[in-house]
Scaffold this motif. Structure first.
Motif, PDB file in Angstrom:
ATOM      1  N   ILE A 434       0.821  -1.215   0.000  1.00 58.08           N
ATOM      2  CA  ILE A 434       0.000   0.000   0.000  1.00 58.08           C
ATOM      3  C   ILE A 434       0.849   1.257   0.000  1.00 58.08           C
ATOM      4  CG2 ILE A 434      -1.644   1.349   1.377  1.00 58.08           C
ATOM      5  CD1 ILE A 434      -2.677  -1.521   2.279  1.00 58.08           C
ATOM      6  N   GLY A 435       1.791   1.368   0.941  1.00 56.21           N
ATOM      7  CA  GLY A 435       2.642   2.555   1.031  1.00 56.21           C
ATOM      8  C   GLY A 435       2.518   3.220   2.375  1.00 56.21           C
ATOM      9  N   PRO A 436       1.674   4.248   2.499  1.00 53.64           N
ATOM     10  CA  PRO A 436       1.562   4.940   3.784  1.00 53.64           C
ATOM     11  C   PRO A 436       0.744   4.159   4.799  1.00 53.64           C
ATOM     12  CG  PRO A 436       0.033   5.896   2.208  1.00 53.64           C
ATOM     13  CD  PRO A 436       0.863   4.879   1.453  1.00 53.64           C
ATOM     14  N   GLY A 437       1.127   4.309   6.054  1.00 52.95           N
ATOM     15  CA  GLY A 437       0.360   3.719   7.141  1.00 52.95           C
ATOM     16  C   GLY A 437      -0.270   4.824   7.973  1.00 52.95           C
ATOM     17  N   LEU A 438      -0.181   4.688   9.285  1.00 54.41           N
ATOM     18  CA  LEU A 438      -0.745   5.678  10.196  1.00 54.41           C
ATOM     19  C   LEU A 438       0.336   6.161  11.157  1.00 54.41           C
ATOM     20  CD1 LEU A 438      -4.146   3.906  11.032  1.00 54.41           C
ATOM     21  CD2 LEU A 438      -3.773   5.746   9.367  1.00 54.41           C
ATOM     22  N   GLU A 439       0.039   7.242  11.848  1.00 49.01           N
ATOM     23  CA  GLU A 439       0.939   7.863  12.815  1.00 49.01           C
ATOM     24  C   GLU A 439       2.304   8.177  12.204  1.00 49.01           C
ATOM     25  OE1 GLU A 439       1.134   5.901  16.612  1.00 49.01           O
ATOM     26  OE2 GLU A 439      -0.829   6.666  17.204  1.00 49.01           O
ATOM     27  N   LEU A 440       3.396   7.556  12.705  1.00 49.94           N
ATOM     28  CA  LEU A 440       4.755   7.918  12.285  1.00 49.94           C
ATOM     29  C   LEU A 440       5.103   7.437  10.889  1.00 49.94           C
ATOM     30  CD1 LEU A 440       6.755   7.319  15.604  1.00 49.94           C
ATOM     31  CD2 LEU A 440       5.782   9.452  14.727  1.00 49.94           C
ATOM     32  N   VAL A 441       4.262   6.592  10.284  1.00 53.95           N
ATOM     33  CA  VAL A 441       4.471   6.189   8.888  1.00 53.95           C
ATOM     34  C   VAL A 441       3.251   6.614   8.053  1.00 53.95           C
ATOM     35  CG1 VAL A 441       6.046   4.283   9.346  1.00 53.95           C
ATOM     36  CG2 VAL A 441       3.576   3.861   9.406  1.00 53.95           C
ATOM     37  N   GLY A 442       2.595   7.679   8.487  1.00 57.09           N
ATOM     38  CA  GLY A 442       1.412   8.180   7.798  1.00 57.09           C
ATOM     39  C   GLY A 442       1.764   8.878   6.491  1.00 57.09           C
ATOM     40  N   PRO A 443       0.775   9.469   5.829  1.00 58.10           N
ATOM     41  CA  PRO A 443       0.988  10.069   4.500  1.00 58.10           C
ATOM     42  C   PRO A 443       1.941  11.253   4.489  1.00 58.10           C
ATOM     43  CG  PRO A 443      -1.218  10.558   5.342  1.00 58.10           C
ATOM     44  CD  PRO A 443      -0.636   9.533   6.252  1.00 58.10           C
ATOM     45  N   THR A 444       2.178  11.885   5.636  1.00 58.26           N
ATOM     46  CA  THR A 444       3.113  13.014   5.684  1.00 58.26           C
ATOM     47  C   THR A 444       4.464  12.599   6.258  1.00 58.26           C
ATOM     48  OG1 THR A 444       2.317  13.682   7.889  1.00 58.26           O
ATOM     49  CG2 THR A 444       1.225  14.659   5.977  1.00 58.26           C
ATOM     50  N   CYS A 445       4.643  11.309   6.532  1.00 60.23           N
ATOM     51  CA  CYS A 445       5.887  10.810   7.127  1.00 60.23           C
ATOM     52  C   CYS A 445       6.519   9.771   6.197  1.00 60.23           C
ATOM     53  CB  CYS A 445       5.603  10.194   8.501  1.00 60.23           C
ATOM     54  SG  CYS A 445       4.750  11.317   9.645  1.00 60.23           S
ATOM     55  N   ASN A 446       7.535   9.057   6.685  1.00 56.05           N
ATOM     56  CA  ASN A 446       8.180   8.031   5.867  1.00 56.05           C
ATOM     57  C   ASN A 446       8.720   6.927   6.763  1.00 56.05           C
ATOM     58  OD1 ASN A 446      11.122   8.697   6.524  1.00 56.05           O
ATOM     59  ND2 ASN A 446      10.370  10.665   5.751  1.00 56.05           N
ATOM     60  N   PHE A 447       9.374   5.931   6.152  1.00 53.80           N
ATOM     61  CA  PHE A 447       9.820   4.739   6.868  1.00 53.80           C
ATOM     62  C   PHE A 447      11.286   4.811   7.302  1.00 53.80           C
ATOM     63  CE2 PHE A 447       5.926   3.406   5.060  1.00 53.80           C
ATOM     64  CZ  PHE A 447       5.500   2.255   5.712  1.00 53.80           C
ATOM     65  N   SER A 448      11.892   5.982   7.200  1.00 54.99           N
ATOM     66  CA  SER A 448      13.303   6.116   7.585  1.00 54.99           C
ATOM     67  C   SER A 448      13.505   5.979   9.089  1.00 54.99           C
ATOM     68  CB  SER A 448      13.852   7.464   7.114  1.00 54.99           C
ATOM     69  OG  SER A 448      13.156   8.537   7.726  1.00 54.99           O
ATOM     70  N   ILE A 449      12.437   6.045   9.863  1.00 54.22           N
ATOM     71  CA  ILE A 449      12.540   5.951  11.325  1.00 54.22           C
ATOM     72  C   ILE A 449      12.990   4.566  11.781  1.00 54.22           C
ATOM     73  CG2 ILE A 449      10.796   7.721  11.713  1.00 54.22           C
ATOM     74  CD1 ILE A 449       8.781   5.476  12.272  1.00 54.22           C
ATOM     75  N   TYR A 450      12.788   3.532  10.951  1.00 52.43           N
ATOM     76  CA  TYR A 450      13.092   2.162  11.370  1.00 52.43           C
ATOM     77  C   TYR A 450      14.562   1.832  11.196  1.00 52.43           C
ATOM     78  CZ  TYR A 450       8.148   1.039  11.894  1.00 52.43           C
ATOM     79  OH  TYR A 450       6.843   1.013  12.325  1.00 52.43           O
ATOM     80  N   GLY A 451      15.056   0.917  12.034  1.00 45.63           N
ATOM     81  CA  GLY A 451      16.427   0.457  11.973  1.00 45.63           C
ATOM     82  C   GLY A 451      16.621  -0.598  10.895  1.00 45.63           C
ATOM     83  N   PRO A 452      17.877  -1.051  10.699  1.00 50.39           N
ATOM     84  CA  PRO A 452      18.192  -2.015   9.634  1.00 50.39           C
ATOM     85  C   PRO A 452      17.390  -3.307   9.697  1.00 50.39           C
ATOM     86  CG  PRO A 452      20.205  -1.043  10.500  1.00 50.39           C
ATOM     87  CD  PRO A 452      19.097  -0.573  11.383  1.00 50.39           C
ATOM     88  N   LEU A 453      17.235  -3.901  10.885  1.00 53.01           N
ATOM     89  CA  LEU A 453      16.510  -5.170  10.999  1.00 53.01           C
ATOM     90  C   LEU A 453      15.057  -4.999  10.590  1.00 53.01           C
ATOM     91  CD1 LEU A 453      16.333  -8.140  11.793  1.00 53.01           C
ATOM     92  CD2 LEU A 453      15.918  -7.413  14.167  1.00 53.01           C
ATOM     93  N   ALA A 454      14.416  -3.937  11.069  1.00 54.96           N
ATOM     94  CA  ALA A 454      13.013  -3.687  10.727  1.00 54.96           C
ATOM     95  C   ALA A 454      12.856  -3.461   9.223  1.00 54.96           C
ATOM     96  CB  ALA A 454      12.482  -2.492  11.500  1.00 54.96           C
ATOM     97  N   LYS A 455      13.806  -2.739   8.618  1.00 60.38           N
ATOM     98  CA  LYS A 455      13.724  -2.490   7.170  1.00 60.38           C
ATOM     99  C   LYS A 455      13.857  -3.789   6.379  1.00 60.38           C
ATOM    100  CE  LYS A 455      15.343   2.299   7.280  1.00 60.38           C
ATOM    101  NZ  LYS A 455      16.505   3.199   7.107  1.00 60.38           N
ATOM    102  N   ILE A 456      14.737  -4.688   6.837  1.00 59.69           N
ATOM    103  CA  ILE A 456      14.893  -5.983   6.162  1.00 59.69           C
ATOM    104  C   ILE A 456      13.600  -6.788   6.246  1.00 59.69           C
ATOM    105  CG2 ILE A 456      16.073  -8.223   6.273  1.00 59.69           C
ATOM    106  CD1 ILE A 456      18.595  -6.643   7.124  1.00 59.69           C
ATOM    107  N   VAL A 457      12.961  -6.775   7.417  1.00 64.10           N
ATOM    108  CA  VAL A 457      11.687  -7.483   7.587  1.00 64.10           C
ATOM    109  C   VAL A 457      10.615  -6.880   6.678  1.00 64.10           C
ATOM    110  CG1 VAL A 457       9.809  -7.962   9.205  1.00 64.10           C
ATOM    111  CG2 VAL A 457      12.172  -8.278   9.928  1.00 64.10           C
ATOM    112  N   LEU A 458      10.570  -5.560   6.608  1.00 63.90           N
ATOM    113  CA  LEU A 458       9.571  -4.902   5.768  1.00 63.90           C
ATOM    114  C   LEU A 458       9.851  -5.131   4.278  1.00 63.90           C
ATOM    115  CD1 LEU A 458       9.135  -1.545   7.741  1.00 63.90           C
ATOM    116  CD2 LEU A 458       7.578  -3.508   7.694  1.00 63.90           C
TER     117      LEU A 458
END
Length: 483
Positions: A434-458
């Motif tokens: 889908i792309g955007p989620g809610l809160e910190l990954v909502g439409p005005t935010c992005n996924f850079s907040i996550y660390g390497p392990l979380a990014k690999i899982v995603l």
């Protein structure tokens, strides 16, 4: 396992990927973006070198090919394509981290639209084009593209059917015409025609050419990478409405368009999945408009934003015209439900698919009736045709895998310490493409907040969601690699 034939197919995919980068290189040359030129030029050379080595390894390949090879080949092809497709971002240093570049290109190829970029407008024109084009080629599938233009199998349609079934979204994949290559060709012709019409209508709305091209790619592939930091919010209502219509059109099973061309209008009208899809969209828009009364200045604006966001989420596109994270809880809950369901099978949309949801409901109803009348034999039917028990078993297995992967992913990315709503919507957004989620990954935010392990899982979630789970899970099974 026919490794040589798999190597030949992956080499052909890499050759196609190198060719796809050429327009982006030309755009970079015209714009005199030296770093982007370097990024695309070196990437093309690396991809060609890897493809050459694979072709040398597979020079005496035999064409024997079965379901296992089809699944493995599709999974490996998408992984290799992503590992090399992110090189322009990294080499040009427009994305400094290789993992972030990989996240971005996987999000593109899988038509997810989740981004780690906080300033999209800072990318060069060539990178913006490549980023959006990845949506377009990933929407219908690069292997479907190969089947349409390259005679990889001669007359052996069983060979190509394994590839088509492994890459195409939906609980069941059928041929439109007797030849698989012709089916793939028809799909891509429909895809190209709809994309061109979308592009022309955007141009009529006075959208700049490059922006119209990138937006048409994102709409057609139901990907959602925008070329502006605010996604689609700053564009005119006309452009937003055009995108709404075409997002919904690309969320329809492409076989419906083929039936319309064949003048089988009655068959399309009676299609149960299409009815569910349309009913779900209209019902969601009505409920959200009622819930948002007074939220916007006019009823027209409320309906426009509601229609756009419902279309964007149910088709798993991910464009945004407003910050829907600010909407009331009821409206956001509707969007979360639409994230899970997704679009029709056989479309460019992601999610669980309306077709599977129908089969789950019908299977559940049959099981309840069996409890009440154990001696009664009742088949599950879809569009008045009996659904095979194999398809029902695969649907149940898909549902089980779907739930388990979401639970596992949620637990792992929760290590980073963000809220449950942020993490849960992030997993849903990536797994359902889908792309955007809610809160910190909502439409005005992005996924850079996550660390390497979380990014690999995603990244795993995006690939598994786009390839309907099983090709990726098969790669992880030890039985796959046994003789």
């Amino acid at each position: 396992m026919n490794y040589k034939m798999m190597g030949r197919l992956i080499a052909q995919i890499l050759l196609a990927e190198a060719a796809f980068m050429v327009p982006a290189l030309i755009i970079s040359l015209v714009g005199q973006d030296s770093q982007a030129i370097l990024g695309f030029a070196l990437s093309i050379l690396v991809i060609l070198a890897v493809a050459g080595m694979l072709m040398f390894f597979a020079r005496k390949a035999k064409k024997g090919f079965y379901a296992r090879e089809g699944m493995v080949c599709v999974g490996l092809a998408w992984i290799v394509m992503s590992l090399l497709g992110c090189l322009p971002f990294w080499i040009s240093r427009e994305i400094s981290s290789y993992l972030d570049g990989l996240f971005e290109i996987v999000s593109g190829f899988t038509t997810t639209g989740a981004s780690i970029l906080s300033n999209v407008e800072g990318l060069s024109n060539g990178m913006l084009y490549w980023r959006s084009f990845s949506h377009w080629v990933g929407g219908m599938g690069v292997l479907v593209f190969l089947l349409a233009v390259v005679p990889v199998s001669g007359r052996n349609d069983g060979f190509t059917m394994h590839l088509l079934r492994a890459e195409s979204p939906g609980p069941n994949v059928a041929k439109l015409v007797p030849r698989i290559r012709s089916t793939a060709g028809i799909l891509y012709i429909l895809y190209i025609v709809l994309t061109v019409i979308d592009f022309l209508l955007l141009i009529v709305g006075k959208m700049p050419v490059l922006e119209a091209v990138c937006t048409a790619f994102g709409t057609a592939g139901t990907g959602g990478f925008g070329v502006k930091n605010d996604s689609m919010a700053s564009y005119s209502p006309y452009i937003q409405n055009v995108c709404t219509v075409f997002m919904l059109l690309f969320g329809v099973n492409f076989s419906c368009y083929y039936l319309l061309i064949m003048k089988q209008v009655k068959s399309v009208y009676k299609d149960e999945e299409l009815r569910l899809y349309v009913g779900m969209v209209l019902g969601s828009v009505l409920l959200i408009v009622i819930n948002l009364r007074g939220f916007y200045g006019t009823l027209e604006e409320t309906i426009r934003h509601a229609f756009f966001q419902v279309a964007s989420i149910v088709t798993t596109t991910g464009f945004a015209t407003t910050d829907f994270d600010l909407w009331p809880g009821f409206s956001k809950s509707i969007l979360l439900c639409l994230m899970v369901v997704g679009a029709c099978a056989g479309s460019t949309g992601g999610g669980f698919k309306c077709g599977r949801l129908l089969l789950v409901f019908k299977s559940l109803r049959r099981n309840i009736q069996k409890m009440l009348r154990p001696q009664r034999i009742q088949a599950v039917r879809s569009n008045k045709q009996v659904v095979s028990e194999k398809v029902l078993e695969n649907t149940n297995a898909y549902l089980a895998a779907y739930v388990l992967i979401i639970m596992f992913s949620l637990l792992v990315i929760s290590i980073d310490g963000f809220s449950v709503e942020t993490n849960f919507s992030a997993v849903l957004a990536c797994f359902n493409n889908i792309g955007p989620g809610l809160e910190l990954v909502g439409p005005t935010c992005n996924f850079s907040i996550y660390g390497p392990l979380a990014k690999i899982v995603l990244i795993f979630d995006m690939l598994a969601g786009r390839l309907e789970i099983f090709p990726i899970l098969i790669l992880l099974s030890r039985d796959t690699w046994r003789r």
